[in-house]
Design a protein around this motif. Structure first.
Motif: not given
Length: 359
Positions: A292-304, A261-268
């Protein structure tokens, strides 16, 4: 995200999964399991001192002993990048062959590029390393017969290294991401026959990326810089030469994956690269582009865009014991509700493979 939204899969790093086999790394061994039934094969990747040190997780991280990336080439066979070479690994008999060696000073590429063009099945990588002397940086290809060869190069004093290569099926070309200084950072276009490389957007940190997703109109990419605010951009050919910002990221994006449905990104989590080299290697001071001191997983579902998971960096120096990050095994697309990731340098999940609920 609460514990109910994740599931621990493997106490180790899942590198690749085919219709029949799983290939996972743990403490110096490659574990090959037939998930349709059958025994697990355990193959040692080291001998001598490295074999001993791989049993100690902190030393394993310090010495970069863990394999970075793999590529599935058949139901029984994968390519594994490991300590300066590419291994061909057969799950049926556990046989490991050295198929290709990188140039001196290179340990791994960031990612492999797999593509099928006409009747050809290729694997590509771009040279990746410190390259302090700004030497020539080359692109290598594995052909359908399993032979590797140098196909194209950036001249000396032009770029430090290649972050990724992506096949663009809409324009029948390859897109190449380079770094790391302003002058070296950019996205380039190369013909499928490897004859020409020309710049698309180059010359500043806003064009520094490790993830490019081709589209009908152009491409989407996420920046990978510790020096300034990171973002997801959309670039259109034939229009405004400046990309359009879609979303501000909480950190640099090295690894990402296209999903149904889109793409997923990991931040370092990365340190301040403007520091002198030895301070940079030992500091826990964050770069300006790291929130910040967190790795985040960001998901784009085709809309947001939305955050679906995050994990905190552990207490060790950021560069010395590796950036906190998530990676994606090479495997077919999963059930739309879940995503498999591996984790490095984060509390609770370091060196483990987990499944994250995406909805």
């Amino acid at each position: 995200m609460g514990m109910n939204n994740i599931d621990l899969c493997i106490n180790g790093k899942l590198l690749a999964k085919t219709q029949k086999y799983e290939f996972a790394y743990k403490a110096g061994y490659l574990e090959i399991s037939n998930h349709l039934g059958g025994q697990t094969k355990k193959v040692a990747l080291f001998s001598g001192n490295y074999h001993i040190m791989s049993k100690i997780r902190y030393l394993e991280r310090l010495l970069r002993l863990e394999p970075r990336c793999a590529a599935v080439i058949s139901d029984e066979t994968i390519l594994l990048s490991h300590k300066g070479k590419i291994l061909n690994i057969n799950a049926e008999n556990g046989e490991i062959k050295v198929e290709h060696k990188y140039k001196a000073g290179m340990n791994n590429p960031l990612v492999f590029c797999k593509c099928n063009i006409a009747e050809n099945s290729w694997v590509l990588y771009g040279e990746y390393g410190w390259n302090e002397n700004m030497e020539e940086v080359s692109i290598y290809r594995r052909d359908s017969q399993g032979k590797w060869g140098k196909k194209q190069s950036f001249p000396e004093n032009s770029i430090a290294h290649i972050h990724c290569i992506v096949h663009d099926p809409y324009r029948h070309c390859f897109l190449i991401a380079t770094g790391d200084s302003d002058q070296e950072s950019g996205i380039w276009m190369m013909d499928e026959d490897f004859q020409n490389i020309k710049p698309v957007i180059t010359g500043k940190q806003d064009y520094r990326t490790c993830f490019i997703l081709p589209t009908m109109e152009g491409f989407v990419y996420a920046t990978d810089t510790p020096l300034k605010q990171n973002a997801v951009y959309k670039y259109k050919y034939g229009g405004n030469t400046e990309p359009e910002k879609l979303y501000d990221m909480p950190g640099p994006c090295i690894y990402a994956k296209k999903v149904k449905s889109g793409f997923v990104m990991a931040t370092s989590v990365e340190p301040d690269s403007s520091l002198p080299v030895w301070r940079y290697r030992f500091t826990r001071k964050l770069g300006k582009g790291v929130r910040d001191h967190f790795s985040h997983l960001i998901y784009f579902d085709g809309k947001s865009f939305k955050e679906i998971f995050k994990a905190q960096k552990d207490v060790l120096p950021i560069w010395l014991f590796q950036f906190a990050n998530f990676q994606f095994p090479d495997m077919e697309e999963e059930d739309a509700d879940f995503l498999t990731i591996t984790s490095t340098a984060v509390k609770k999940y370091d060196g483990k493979t987990i499944r994250v609920m995406m909805k």
